[in-house]
Scaffold this motif. Sequence first.
Motif, PDB file in Angstrom:
ATOM      1  N   ASP A  53      -4.984  -0.886  -7.341  1.00 55.02           N
ATOM      2  CA  ASP A  53      -5.940   0.090  -7.850  1.00 55.02           C
ATOM      3  C   ASP A  53      -5.300   0.684  -9.107  1.00 55.02           C
ATOM      4  N   GLN A  72       2.012   1.653  -3.490  1.00 56.93           N
ATOM      5  CA  GLN A  72       0.917   2.124  -4.328  1.00 56.93           C
ATOM      6  C   GLN A  72       0.696   3.624  -4.151  1.00 56.93           C
ATOM      7  N   GLU A 101       0.822  -1.207   0.000  1.00 58.57           N
ATOM      8  CA  GLU A 101       0.000   0.000   0.000  1.00 58.57           C
ATOM      9  C   GLU A 101       0.856   1.256   0.000  1.00 58.57           C
ATOM     10  N   ASP A 135      -3.941  -5.600  -3.646  1.00 63.46           N
ATOM     11  CA  ASP A 135      -5.170  -5.007  -4.158  1.00 63.46           C
ATOM     12  C   ASP A 135      -4.801  -3.805  -5.022  1.00 63.46           C
ATOM     13  N   GLU A 161      -5.924  10.635  -6.058  1.00 68.97           N
ATOM     14  CA  GLU A 161      -7.124  10.239  -5.318  1.00 68.97           C
ATOM     15  C   GLU A 161      -7.089  10.875  -3.928  1.00 68.97           C
ATOM     16  N   ARG A 214      -6.126   2.737 -11.262  1.00 72.27           N
ATOM     17  CA  ARG A 214      -6.218   4.182 -11.475  1.00 72.27           C
ATOM     18  C   ARG A 214      -4.974   4.891 -10.934  1.00 72.27           C
TER      19      ARG A 214
END
Length: 595
Positions: A516, A198, A195, A514, A251, A518
């Motif tokens: 993402d 990311q 994470e 996971d 985001e 985008r």
Amino acid sequence: MPTASKGPLPFAWRDVQLLASELVRPASNTNDAGAAGSTRGAAAQPQQQPRLLSCWDNAMAYAGQFGGGVVFGETLNTPRLKEALALALDTMPFFAGRLTFLQDGRLDLALNGAGARFVAASTATTLPELQEALRTRPYPRYPCGPGPWAPMWPPHDVAALVRDQWPMAAGYVLHLSGGGSALWVAANHVMADFESLQTLAAHWSAAYNHLCRLTANGQPSQSSTVKKAPGGGHGPAGTQAPRPVYEELVEPARRGPVPIGADALEGMAAGEEEQAAAAAAGTPVRRPEVAEAKWWSGLALGAYVWYHLFRRGGGVEVRSAAIPAARLAQLKAAATADLAAPAPGTAVRAGAAPRPAAAPAAAAAAASGSAAAGPAAGAAPVAWVSTNDALLGRLMQVLHSLPTRRGTPLAAFFAADMRRRLRPALPPALLGNVFYSARAEGLRPGEQGLGQVAASVRQALGHLEPQFRAALTRTAAALARVGPCRLVFAFCLERQAQENIFAPEGPLNTTRWDVDFRLWQFGPSPLLAFLPAANLAASVILMHPEPPPPEGSSERGKAGPAGGARAEDLVLHCCMHRVLWAELDETGKDLAAAL
């Protein structure tokens, strides 16, 4: 001894030519030593800044670097990637720092703005060749390891990382022949989990897309210069942090990354009373996650590697498997139906299929109260299982049915991001290692129904928060006693084969990224593939979703179950002993078919 592998030929990039390899510093930091200002002073006396790396980060010191790669049909702009990385490092100076030892022996980050590594190269491999390799069946040919970046990949040796001042983060771009690029974002596990990686990708991609927008509008790139946030910012140690103009493209949950902070995580460690209360409430007491190395630990480690990994296991091999979303939905439906079926000996409701009887070994274990019976052995029932639970349950069934594993109980770890599981919840943008692995043990999945095995996964995940808080307490105490260089993952030194990670019967280690997509979108070209870059260890299974089909594709508009959002296909990268792969090959099924 294992037979010869029937797996796919490893993917290899053809004729890789290095174009550039350099350090990229934060955009507000010039190349002269004096320009670094107060951050260099902080590096010279690291104890004056708040501790950034937690005890859990210190425990990951030997895990090494890992990364995620994305493939695009257009060729990315190399100078723009460099400029964008410099902008992102302004927001996240932690990724531009260097590892150091504090006076108390702990590892921490020196915020000296030394920079991240940036490497550009070209290859004779074409995009169609790469796509064809990824479409290969039954085993897609993914380039999972460091590949062409191996000479620039940091060592696992902690002392070498500190002594040679290796960068903590890196970006690698590979331009494909005929057009297209593959770009990897990488970070050292001592300071980042997936994470965190990311979040770095989100800021780098947003900065790149911001620069692309400026170019399209005819504006000079100098207008992308960072602006100071009024009234302070989110920088370390209360400094006024740069606020990037690209942030509007990030985001909201990933904006303004929260600094890595030892206090933020270690403050959640459980005290003795809290641990006692958790145990009284039924939380299983875990084996220690880390062991304190003794004088003989290196010898034992070497012996386990030679005996279990090579002599008995024949070494390891990584194979990938693509699992369609439709099959994942079938697994969840089957596990749910199995879970809802009445236990053996009870009346079957009208129209329902009877629950399959337990195998003799599992039934005997249940009668004796052994942990080998899984959830049936007195554990609290679960009301539901997720798609991921069902997949992991089926994976454990397949692997435990192999002859080498069949005779011993199975233990398994399931990694989970703890940011959203802790109470109070932590922000998604919190950097550092904030994951923990649930553990199920004493299972015999090859002799159990899918619902029962999936329920074991769900029950293990239900204990994560109190177990993680207790793990922080244990790890902090061990770190204080022996320091990071003498901490080793406990399953590396276990004497029982089913508990030793190097043994063919050893515990499974599963982790799901996971992704993402985008947050990984560099430029307007559709993202075509995701390529993990990691040196997977024995019995490690890495999962991640496949990118959605491009806009306008016939697959794009297909709805998921019950008309919901389109379900994701999944890719598994399994590092297993060659003896196990040979046994699976002898069944006549590949891994995807077996699942």
